[in-house]
Write a protein that holds these residues in place. Structure first.
Motif, PDB file in Angstrom:
ATOM      1  N   VAL A 182       0.814  -1.211   0.000  1.00  0.00           N
ATOM      2  CA  VAL A 182       0.000   0.000   0.000  1.00  0.00           C
ATOM      3  C   VAL A 182       0.847   1.259   0.000  1.00  0.00           C
ATOM      4  O   VAL A 182       0.415   2.292  -0.479  1.00  0.00           O
ATOM      5  CB  VAL A 182      -0.963   0.084   1.203  1.00  0.00           C
ATOM      6  CG1 VAL A 182      -2.050  -0.936   1.071  1.00  0.00           C
ATOM      7  CG2 VAL A 182      -0.242  -0.052   2.508  1.00  0.00           C
ATOM      8  N   SER A 183       2.042   1.163   0.546  1.00  0.00           N
ATOM      9  CA  SER A 183       2.833   2.371   0.650  1.00  0.00           C
ATOM     10  C   SER A 183       3.217   2.884  -0.733  1.00  0.00           C
ATOM     11  O   SER A 183       3.312   2.119  -1.690  1.00  0.00           O
ATOM     12  CB  SER A 183       4.084   2.035   1.471  1.00  0.00           C
ATOM     13  OG  SER A 183       5.152   2.824   1.037  1.00  0.00           O
ATOM     14  N   VAL A 218      -0.532   7.510  13.235  1.00  0.00           N
ATOM     15  CA  VAL A 218      -0.110   8.176  14.469  1.00  0.00           C
ATOM     16  C   VAL A 218       0.257   9.660  14.235  1.00  0.00           C
ATOM     17  O   VAL A 218       0.166  10.488  15.126  1.00  0.00           O
ATOM     18  CB  VAL A 218       1.043   7.377  15.135  1.00  0.00           C
ATOM     19  CG1 VAL A 218       2.305   7.456  14.295  1.00  0.00           C
ATOM     20  CG2 VAL A 218       1.308   7.832  16.542  1.00  0.00           C
ATOM     21  N   ASN A 243       3.838   7.200   2.885  1.00  0.00           N
ATOM     22  CA  ASN A 243       4.035   5.832   3.392  1.00  0.00           C
ATOM     23  C   ASN A 243       2.702   5.159   3.687  1.00  0.00           C
ATOM     24  O   ASN A 243       2.604   3.943   3.733  1.00  0.00           O
ATOM     25  CB  ASN A 243       4.903   5.824   4.656  1.00  0.00           C
ATOM     26  CG  ASN A 243       6.377   5.921   4.344  1.00  0.00           C
ATOM     27  OD1 ASN A 243       6.814   5.539   3.262  1.00  0.00           O
ATOM     28  ND2 ASN A 243       7.158   6.443   5.287  1.00  0.00           N
ATOM     29  N   ASP A 244       1.674   5.942   3.902  1.00  0.00           N
ATOM     30  CA  ASP A 244       0.290   5.460   4.029  1.00  0.00           C
ATOM     31  C   ASP A 244       0.143   4.314   5.038  1.00  0.00           C
ATOM     32  O   ASP A 244      -0.284   3.208   4.689  1.00  0.00           O
ATOM     33  CB  ASP A 244      -0.243   5.052   2.648  1.00  0.00           C
ATOM     34  CG  ASP A 244      -1.763   4.829   2.668  1.00  0.00           C
ATOM     35  OD1 ASP A 244      -2.391   5.073   3.721  1.00  0.00           O
ATOM     36  OD2 ASP A 244      -2.299   4.409   1.628  1.00  0.00           O
ATOM     37  N   CYS A 245       0.485   4.578   6.274  1.00  0.00           N
ATOM     38  CA  CYS A 245       0.472   3.538   7.307  1.00  0.00           C
ATOM     39  C   CYS A 245      -0.908   3.015   7.649  1.00  0.00           C
ATOM     40  O   CYS A 245      -1.025   1.979   8.299  1.00  0.00           O
ATOM     41  CB  CYS A 245       1.155   4.053   8.573  1.00  0.00           C
ATOM     42  SG  CYS A 245       2.923   4.276   8.317  1.00  0.00           S
ATOM     43  N   VAL A 246      -1.992   3.685   7.297  1.00  0.00           N
ATOM     44  CA  VAL A 246      -3.308   3.075   7.540  1.00  0.00           C
ATOM     45  C   VAL A 246      -3.910   2.512   6.251  1.00  0.00           C
ATOM     46  O   VAL A 246      -5.096   2.216   6.194  1.00  0.00           O
ATOM     47  CB  VAL A 246      -4.327   4.016   8.235  1.00  0.00           C
ATOM     48  CG1 VAL A 246      -3.994   4.179   9.701  1.00  0.00           C
ATOM     49  CG2 VAL A 246      -4.429   5.357   7.547  1.00  0.00           C
ATOM     50  N   ALA A 247      -3.068   2.334   5.240  1.00  0.00           N
ATOM     51  CA  ALA A 247      -3.509   1.678   4.004  1.00  0.00           C
ATOM     52  C   ALA A 247      -4.715   2.367   3.378  1.00  0.00           C
ATOM     53  O   ALA A 247      -5.634   1.723   2.882  1.00  0.00           O
ATOM     54  CB  ALA A 247      -3.803   0.200   4.268  1.00  0.00           C
ATOM     55  N   ILE A 280      -5.099   4.059   0.609  1.00  0.00           N
ATOM     56  CA  ILE A 280      -5.321   3.860  -0.829  1.00  0.00           C
ATOM     57  C   ILE A 280      -6.029   2.536  -1.083  1.00  0.00           C
ATOM     58  O   ILE A 280      -6.917   2.435  -1.924  1.00  0.00           O
ATOM     59  CB  ILE A 280      -3.984   3.904  -1.605  1.00  0.00           C
ATOM     60  CG1 ILE A 280      -3.484   5.352  -1.673  1.00  0.00           C
ATOM     61  CG2 ILE A 280      -4.156   3.357  -3.030  1.00  0.00           C
ATOM     62  CD1 ILE A 280      -2.242   5.556  -2.514  1.00  0.00           C
ATOM     63  N   ALA A 281      -5.657   1.514  -0.339  1.00  0.00           N
ATOM     64  CA  ALA A 281      -6.245   0.198  -0.578  1.00  0.00           C
ATOM     65  C   ALA A 281      -7.589   0.041   0.114  1.00  0.00           C
ATOM     66  O   ALA A 281      -8.426  -0.724  -0.337  1.00  0.00           O
ATOM     67  CB  ALA A 281      -5.285  -0.890  -0.085  1.00  0.00           C
ATOM     68  N   ARG A 282      -7.791   0.733   1.214  1.00  0.00           N
ATOM     69  CA  ARG A 282      -8.888   0.347   2.083  1.00  0.00           C
ATOM     70  C   ARG A 282      -9.920   1.422   2.333  1.00  0.00           C
ATOM     71  O   ARG A 282     -10.793   1.239   3.174  1.00  0.00           O
ATOM     72  CB  ARG A 282      -8.313  -0.131   3.416  1.00  0.00           C
ATOM     73  CG  ARG A 282      -7.342  -1.277   3.211  1.00  0.00           C
ATOM     74  CD  ARG A 282      -6.758  -1.771   4.480  1.00  0.00           C
ATOM     75  NE  ARG A 282      -7.816  -2.176   5.387  1.00  0.00           N
ATOM     76  CZ  ARG A 282      -7.586  -2.725   6.551  1.00  0.00           C
ATOM     77  NH1 ARG A 282      -6.365  -2.926   6.951  1.00  0.00           N
ATOM     78  NH2 ARG A 282      -8.575  -3.076   7.333  1.00  0.00           N
ATOM     79  N   ILE A 301      -4.164  11.716   2.044  1.00  0.00           N
ATOM     80  CA  ILE A 301      -2.760  11.363   2.253  1.00  0.00           C
ATOM     81  C   ILE A 301      -1.878  12.603   2.194  1.00  0.00           C
ATOM     82  O   ILE A 301      -1.914  13.351   1.209  1.00  0.00           O
ATOM     83  CB  ILE A 301      -2.329  10.321   1.209  1.00  0.00           C
ATOM     84  CG1 ILE A 301      -3.218   9.078   1.372  1.00  0.00           C
ATOM     85  CG2 ILE A 301      -0.851   9.977   1.354  1.00  0.00           C
ATOM     86  CD1 ILE A 301      -2.835   7.905   0.539  1.00  0.00           C
TER      87      ILE A 301
END
Ligand code: HEM
Ligand code: HEM
Ligand code: SF4
Ligand code: SF4
Ligand code: SF4
Ligand code: SF4
Lengths: 355, 401
Positions: A263-264, B166, B211-215, B217-219, B225
């Motif tokens: 996903v990153s 975070v 870096n999209d730590c909570v995903a 784009i996918a979810r 972002i």
């Protein structure tokens, strides 16, 4: 009666003082050792994070125990990460060692930072849901036992994010993971004509199927439906709409493995996970076929990928034909897409490797 | 001591091994709670039959809410009467999943009184999941939770609890205040969260940087972002320190002995090849940088995101059901993102209005856009078409002039 619509508690009331004072002022961080980080603020202040792995299915007893440690070491504050890890935020560097000792005594692992396998994001499985094709917590526990050495170390080329969903609903949205473990049904819905007539609307049930596999029962008297086996892709949408069409089957249900998603946006753009293994049997309580298949993928990747390459980036560089060769995973007709946009996955070049 | 034969021989196998065991954990609670005990016994049967033993759905809830509780009934209440009902309550988590032990203990005490004692910390949307109680306990449990300052999350065709990384609380890369935004937006849209009214579910996620730590784009149907428009901040002295081996690359996350080679590990892995290192100085051609974060991730003490920060907004991400998985698409390349986030809230309302009007039952936003066309969607949003939205322009000539 309780108040409604009060919304979530304000996070500001739950921030440790060190975080409050340095909010938005963090300058850089270092990972002191696997599972232990220091974040340094513009003000010169430091906060130490000790990250502990946790299955996400936990009891109130566990939470209270974690709270005891937070009271003792991090002034009564703690947080969870987006992957179910627990983080203790310490202001006193000297407390790291005794905290680690207590965690070790309890058998709670420290890690999940850097180039590791961190906790597996997962769903409910047989513990709570009505549509699972496999269990969640048991598979996750078995896989993490197998990959344990990679949780508390940084020896992989890059981070490996694993996720599990127990059916195609994918509550865990696992479709962009380095390794995705996905429960699959492989048997047709078993239509219970007697119940269907009473509890389901036939037009809604027919409309629920994305492939148009459901038709009215030829015998109009039955007031039910039949499923065309040629078109069914075992997605379970019909069951979601109509409880009289269960797909679960003790022998047919199992697990598929998907690889190479992320996903990153770091380096490569986000990627979908692609099918590696179409079907492995459910073999509780330890799912040995699944754990060894995943271990194999991780080890082959660790051996062959360049530093900083996620699994998907590595496969893209060496090619899928090489991935199948190196892992020894069999390529089957099921690997060739036959859903929407399938042709975008076919190769339109004479450039490929022999294996 | 008399060795009683275990009722759960298969599950007992999961007490072994180094990873924390949920079976061990539940067994402790099972000693005082029949519900936890029957849960294990039913799960054992599932392990034997290789099939779940929960019935399909069932609508239960608390007064004033259209969702937030998942009804669950055993299909073998004859064998496992203590989990005849095993409903789940979804509870809104505080942004960033920060807690005081006092708040957590309060939740534990309430859940000990009213439920199985089992939880998920947290569910995959981010909610605290209180796993398993009887219908008659739902209302009193909710009443106590709301007294303690907690509210229900979403379920059904509603907004789901938004979640955030975070962010500025403990990450130097946050390009906006993910926690404040998440908290603010969740409070603003309480009604949409609690009273299902749409074609299907809707998710919003806030990540502070690419870096999209909570995903997100996918979810998420609506992904926010963090990003920046100006230059990556470079501390040349720190770059030198990395090259000299004085600082571990990737914050030490690549292993202690990971040798650093700026050419190989940074310059050549930059997807746009927009960096140069001449042995003394690192040059970044920022016009060509796509803000992928790689160089920053590898040299966090030398490089930092720019200062003219905001967000990229993407729409349409989802898991496979119904029409196949989608990742979100760029809708707005850059938006300044500051409290009270009015521009974003107006956009969300507009999106929901369009989706509600055009979406069929169980059709997620991304699927409606796919079916109706991005062009119609942009028209309705009043947004311009820009090249940042596509990887390439169309290649098929069937143009609806
Ligand atoms: C070395 C510097 C990095 C730091 C300090 C960092 C920090 C974090 C933190 C604090 C979380 C937990 C977020 C939360 O729970 O709210 C997280 C999660 C995540 N990070 Fe990073 N990150 C780093 C690098 C990266 C990189 C390079 C990638 C991708 C290539 C990445 C991808 C993710 C993803 C996908 C998650 C979500 C899953 C998880 O919680 O493990 N991160 N990161
Ligand atoms: C047709 C599509 C879907 C259906 C019918 C569905 C159904 C369900 C059901 C019945 C549950 C309750 C499980 C239980 O606790 O017993 C559940 C949980 C959940 N679902 Fe879905 N789901 C669907 C798709 C998704 C998707 C696409 C996502 C996320 C992107 C999602 C996220 C969740 C989450 C976060 C939970 C909470 C429990 C957990 O964390 O496992 N669901 N879903
Ligand atoms: S993925 Fe499927 S089986 Fe698993 S919790 Fe979600 S809906 Fe249930
Ligand atoms: S499982 Fe899916 S494809 Fe098969 S009949 Fe049901 S809805 Fe159609
Ligand atoms: S998404 Fe970016 S800002 Fe947020 S925690 Fe991850 S690395 Fe930090
Ligand atoms: S952020 Fe990515 S694209 Fe930009 S300079 Fe760094 S590595 Fe290159």
């Amino acid at each position: 009666m309780g108040k409604t619509d009060i919304g979530p508690p304000d996070f500001r009331n739950f921030l440790p003082p060190i975080i409050k004072k340095n909010y938005g002022k963090w300058k850089y961080h270092r990972i002191l050792e696997p599972g232990v980080l220091v974040h340094v603020s513009e003000t010169g202040k430091e906060v130490y994070t000790v990250r502990m792995g946790s299955g996400r299915l936990v009891t109130v007893d566990f939470i209270r125990e974690v709270c005891d440690l937070a009271d003792k070491y991090s002034d009564g504050y703690l947080r969870f990460t987006s992957r179910h890890n627990v983080e203790f935020l310490l202001t006193d560097k000297k407390k790291i060692a005794p905290l680690k000792k207590e965690l070790a005594a309890k058998g709670w692992p420290i890690g999940g930072t850097g180039h590791s396998v961190t906790s597996i994001v997962h769903t409910q499985g047989w513990v709570h849901c009505h549509t699972p094709a496999t269990d969640a917590s048991g598979v996750v526990k078995s896989v993490m036992d197998e990959l344990f050495e990679y949780f508390g170390s940084h020896k992989l080329p890059a981070q490996v994010r694993i996720a599990l969903a127990c059916c195609l609903n994918m509550c865990g949205a696992v479709h962009c993971s380095d390794i995705a473990i996905l429960g699959v049904h492989t048997k047709l819905p078993k239509v219970d004509h007697e119940t269907l007539r009473n509890v389901c609307e036939i037009p809604t049930t027919i409309a629920a199927c994305p492939t148009g596999a459901i038709r009215p029962h030829p015998d109009k008297e039955k007031k039910s439906v039949i499923v065309n086996p040629e078109r069914c892709m075992y997605c379970g949408n019909c069951y979601t709409m109509c409880p009289a069409m269960p797909l679960a089957d003790g022998e047919g249900d199992g697990i598929s493995i998907w690889v190479g998603g992320k996903v990153s946006n770091a380096r490569h753009t986000p990627m979908f996970s692609r099918l590696a293994i179409p079907y492995l049997p459910n073999n509780p309580p330890r799912w040995p076929e699944v754990t060894s298949a995943i271990k194999n993928i991780v080890e082959v990747y660790a051996k062959h990928a360049n530093k900083y390459e996620r699994i998907g980036e590595w496969i893209e560089r060496v090619g899928w034909e090489r991935f199948f060769k190196l892992t020894g995973i069999e390529f089957t007709p099921l690997h060739i897409d036959d859903y929407k946009l399938s042709t975008t996955t076919f190769r339109n070049t004479t450039q490929f490797k022999w294996g | 001591m008399r060795m009683a034969k275990s009722e759960t021989p298969l599950l007992d196998e999961l007490e072994k091994g180094p990873w924390p065991s949920f079976v061990k954990d539940i067994k402790r609670v099972a000693e005082r709670k029949p519900m936890a005990k029957d849960l294990l016994r039913q799960l054992e049967l599932s392990y034997k039959d290789k099939i779940g033993h929960w019935k399909h759905g069932g609508i239960v809830g608390v007064t004033g809410y259209g969702g937030g509780v998942i009804g669950r009934y055993s299909d073998r209440p004859d064998l496992f009467p203590n989990v005849a009902h095993f409903h789940t309550m979804r509870i809104n988590h505080p942004s960033g999943w920060f807690y005081t032990t006092k708040a957590l203990r309060t939740i534990c005490d309430i859940w000990d009184r009213h439920g199985s004692g089992l939880t998920n910390m947290h569910g995959s949307t981010g909610d605290i999941i209180l796993l398993g109680t009887f219908t008659e306990h739902l209302q009193p449990c909710f009443d106590e939770l709301s007294e303690a300052g907690f509210d229900l999350g979403g379920s059904g065709s509603a907004l789901r609890t938004p979640s955030a990384c975070v962010g500025p609380a403990r990450c130097e890369w946050a390009c906006y205040d993910t926690l404040d935004a998440c908290n603010d937006v969740t409070h603003e849209f309480q009604d949409y969260l609690h009273r299902p009214m749409w074609p299907y579910k809707f998710k919003i996620k806030f990540s502070g940087c690419p870096n999209d730590c909570v995903a997100a784009i996918a979810r998420s149907d609506l992904a926010v972002i963090g990003t920046w428009r100006d230059k990556i901040r470079v501390d040349q002295a720190a770059v030198q320190a990395y090259v000299a081996g004085e600082i571990s690359p990737a914050a030490g996350g690549g292993g202690k002995k990971a040798k650093f080679d700026i050419q190989k590990d940074v310059i050549e892995l930059c997807p746009t090849r927009c960096m140069e290192w001449n042995g003394k100085k690192l040059t970044i051609y920022n016009d060509d940088c796509t803000r992928c974060m790689h160089c920053i991730n590898v040299m966090p003490e030398a490089l930092r995101p720019g200062k003219d920060t905001g967000v990229t907004i993407l729409v349409g991400g989802k898991a496979p059901i119904l029409e196949g998985a989608l990742m979100s698409w760029v809708l707005i390349p850059f938006m300044k993102f500051e409290s009270p986030y009015q521009e974003f809230k107006d956009l969300a309302e507009k999106i929901w209005e369009w989706w509600d009007e055009n979406g069929k039952m169980r059709e997620r936003l991304g699927e409606v856009i796919e079916r109706m066309s991005m062009r119609k969607f942009l028209d309705a949003m009043g947004l311009p078409a820009v090249p940042q939205m596509v990887k390439t322009p169309r290649y098929n000539p069937y143009i609806f002039f």
